[in-house]
Design a protein around this motif. Sequence first.
Motif, PDB file in Angstrom:
ATOM      1  N   LYS A   1       0.844  -1.189   0.000  1.00 46.17           N
ATOM      2  CA  LYS A   1       0.000   0.000   0.000  1.00 46.17           C
ATOM      3  C   LYS A   1       0.880   1.240   0.000  1.00 46.17           C
ATOM      4  O   LYS A   1       2.079   1.177   0.295  1.00 46.17           O
ATOM      5  CB  LYS A   1      -0.904   0.007   1.254  1.00 46.17           C
ATOM      6  CG  LYS A   1      -1.869  -1.170   1.300  1.00 46.17           C
ATOM      7  CD  LYS A   1      -2.639  -1.191   2.611  1.00 46.17           C
ATOM      8  CE  LYS A   1      -3.599  -0.041   2.733  1.00 46.17           C
ATOM      9  NZ  LYS A   1      -4.443  -0.155   3.960  1.00 46.17           N
ATOM     10  N   ASN A   2       0.284   2.394  -0.343  1.00 50.73           N
ATOM     11  CA  ASN A   2       1.008   3.651  -0.242  1.00 50.73           C
ATOM     12  C   ASN A   2       1.481   3.849   1.198  1.00 50.73           C
ATOM     13  O   ASN A   2       0.836   3.372   2.142  1.00 50.73           O
ATOM     14  CB  ASN A   2       0.105   4.807  -0.674  1.00 50.73           C
ATOM     15  CG  ASN A   2      -0.313   4.703  -2.123  1.00 50.73           C
ATOM     16  OD1 ASN A   2       0.497   4.381  -2.995  1.00 50.73           O
ATOM     17  ND2 ASN A   2      -1.585   4.956  -2.393  1.00 50.73           N
ATOM     18  N   VAL A   3       2.586   4.565   1.369  1.00 46.24           N
ATOM     19  CA  VAL A   3       3.221   4.655   2.681  1.00 46.24           C
ATOM     20  C   VAL A   3       3.361   6.107   3.130  1.00 46.24           C
ATOM     21  O   VAL A   3       3.754   6.984   2.352  1.00 46.24           O
ATOM     22  CB  VAL A   3       4.621   3.999   2.662  1.00 46.24           C
ATOM     23  CG1 VAL A   3       5.266   4.071   4.051  1.00 46.24           C
ATOM     24  CG2 VAL A   3       4.524   2.552   2.188  1.00 46.24           C
ATOM     25  N   ALA A   4       3.053   6.345   4.408  1.00 49.37           N
ATOM     26  CA  ALA A   4       3.254   7.646   5.041  1.00 49.37           C
ATOM     27  C   ALA A   4       4.269   7.496   6.167  1.00 49.37           C
ATOM     28  O   ALA A   4       4.212   6.549   6.942  1.00 49.37           O
ATOM     29  CB  ALA A   4       1.931   8.181   5.597  1.00 49.37           C
ATOM     30  N   ILE A   5       5.206   8.447   6.230  1.00 50.85           N
ATOM     31  CA  ILE A   5       6.242   8.424   7.274  1.00 50.85           C
ATOM     32  C   ILE A   5       6.239   9.781   7.964  1.00 50.85           C
ATOM     33  O   ILE A   5       6.628  10.791   7.366  1.00 50.85           O
ATOM     34  CB  ILE A   5       7.637   8.121   6.690  1.00 50.85           C
ATOM     35  CG1 ILE A   5       7.618   6.806   5.904  1.00 50.85           C
ATOM     36  CG2 ILE A   5       8.677   8.075   7.796  1.00 50.85           C
ATOM     37  CD1 ILE A   5       8.904   6.528   5.137  1.00 50.85           C
ATOM     38  N   ASP A   6       5.815   9.815   9.210  1.00 53.45           N
ATOM     39  CA  ASP A   6       5.711  11.074   9.954  1.00 53.45           C
ATOM     40  C   ASP A   6       6.960  11.296  10.795  1.00 53.45           C
ATOM     41  O   ASP A   6       7.459  10.371  11.433  1.00 53.45           O
ATOM     42  CB  ASP A   6       4.467  11.040  10.852  1.00 53.45           C
ATOM     43  CG  ASP A   6       4.026  12.421  11.294  1.00 53.45           C
ATOM     44  OD1 ASP A   6       4.527  13.416  10.723  1.00 53.45           O
ATOM     45  OD2 ASP A   6       3.182  12.511  12.187  1.00 53.45           O
ATOM     46  N   ASN A   7       7.453  12.549  10.801  1.00 52.58           N
ATOM     47  CA  ASN A   7       8.656  12.891  11.579  1.00 52.58           C
ATOM     48  C   ASN A   7       9.809  11.953  11.239  1.00 52.58           C
ATOM     49  O   ASN A   7      10.306  11.200  12.081  1.00 52.58           O
ATOM     50  CB  ASN A   7       8.357  12.848  13.081  1.00 52.58           C
ATOM     51  CG  ASN A   7       7.504  14.017  13.521  1.00 52.58           C
ATOM     52  OD1 ASN A   7       7.768  15.160  13.156  1.00 52.58           O
ATOM     53  ND2 ASN A   7       6.471  13.733  14.293  1.00 52.58           N
ATOM     54  N   LEU A   8      10.254  12.034  10.012  1.00 56.01           N
ATOM     55  CA  LEU A   8      11.240  11.091   9.471  1.00 56.01           C
ATOM     56  C   LEU A   8      12.467  10.919  10.359  1.00 56.01           C
ATOM     57  O   LEU A   8      12.908   9.804  10.607  1.00 56.01           O
ATOM     58  CB  LEU A   8      11.685  11.565   8.080  1.00 56.01           C
ATOM     59  CG  LEU A   8      12.831  10.774   7.442  1.00 56.01           C
ATOM     60  CD1 LEU A   8      12.408   9.342   7.166  1.00 56.01           C
ATOM     61  CD2 LEU A   8      13.305  11.449   6.167  1.00 56.01           C
ATOM     62  N   PHE A   9      13.026  12.017  10.829  1.00 59.22           N
ATOM     63  CA  PHE A   9      14.306  11.930  11.530  1.00 59.22           C
ATOM     64  C   PHE A   9      14.160  11.723  13.036  1.00 59.22           C
ATOM     65  O   PHE A   9      15.113  11.893  13.788  1.00 59.22           O
ATOM     66  CB  PHE A   9      15.134  13.181  11.240  1.00 59.22           C
ATOM     67  CG  PHE A   9      15.445  13.333   9.778  1.00 59.22           C
ATOM     68  CD1 PHE A   9      16.216  12.391   9.120  1.00 59.22           C
ATOM     69  CD2 PHE A   9      14.937  14.409   9.050  1.00 59.22           C
ATOM     70  CE1 PHE A   9      16.503  12.517   7.769  1.00 59.22           C
ATOM     71  CE2 PHE A   9      15.218  14.545   7.703  1.00 59.22           C
ATOM     72  CZ  PHE A   9      16.000  13.596   7.052  1.00 59.22           C
TER      73      PHE A   9
END
Length: 202
Positions: free
Chosen positions: A80-88
């Motif tokens: 599925k499409n992916v969301a990444i919050d606050n990458l670092f």
Amino acid sequence: MSHQEYFNYDLKEIRDSSNFFVNSTNSESYNVVINNNKIKNIFLKAPNKSGKSHLINMWIKNNNSILYKNNLKEILELKKNVAIDNLFLKIKEEDIFHIINHCKNENLKIFITSNIDTNEYNFKLTDLKSRLKTFYHVSILNPDDEMVKIILTKLLHEKQFIIKNPEIFEFLIKRIERSYQSIYNIVKTLDKLSLQKKRQLT
């Protein structure tokens, strides 16, 4: 405090979507999120408390996506499409690298948010930095006077904070540092003082 009084500024040009206020400081980011059919990979840089998590939740809902939370195996299986919050924030570079490659191979979308730019982070994997550079980069700017008024009004309203004298409101507006965190901090301080004094601000 049984009711709330706050000042009704003329905000006709401000759009409110799911309690997210839009003006020139964040309109590009907002439009990318809601009209991103042709954009596969988005990197949103935004200050703390500016609404980036709100935007990523809107994107997740609109794009049938899964949020990354150290769940690499699940992401690779679901496709599925992916969301990444606050990458670092506690980043696992290997995971992010694999996710980007996975999404590219499966023709999937990725939406990433961060409070710093890729140039401000010391990568261990140079290939990951290179891949992130290819993303469509968009930013939320620090709040202007209009956004300060909007957010301050909203937060005071949520706290049921009554300011009967307009001069006090204008006094705050002129002196608040133009950052989202500062607005939240001042409201928190006012609320604490009000509770301590057991009366409204004068």
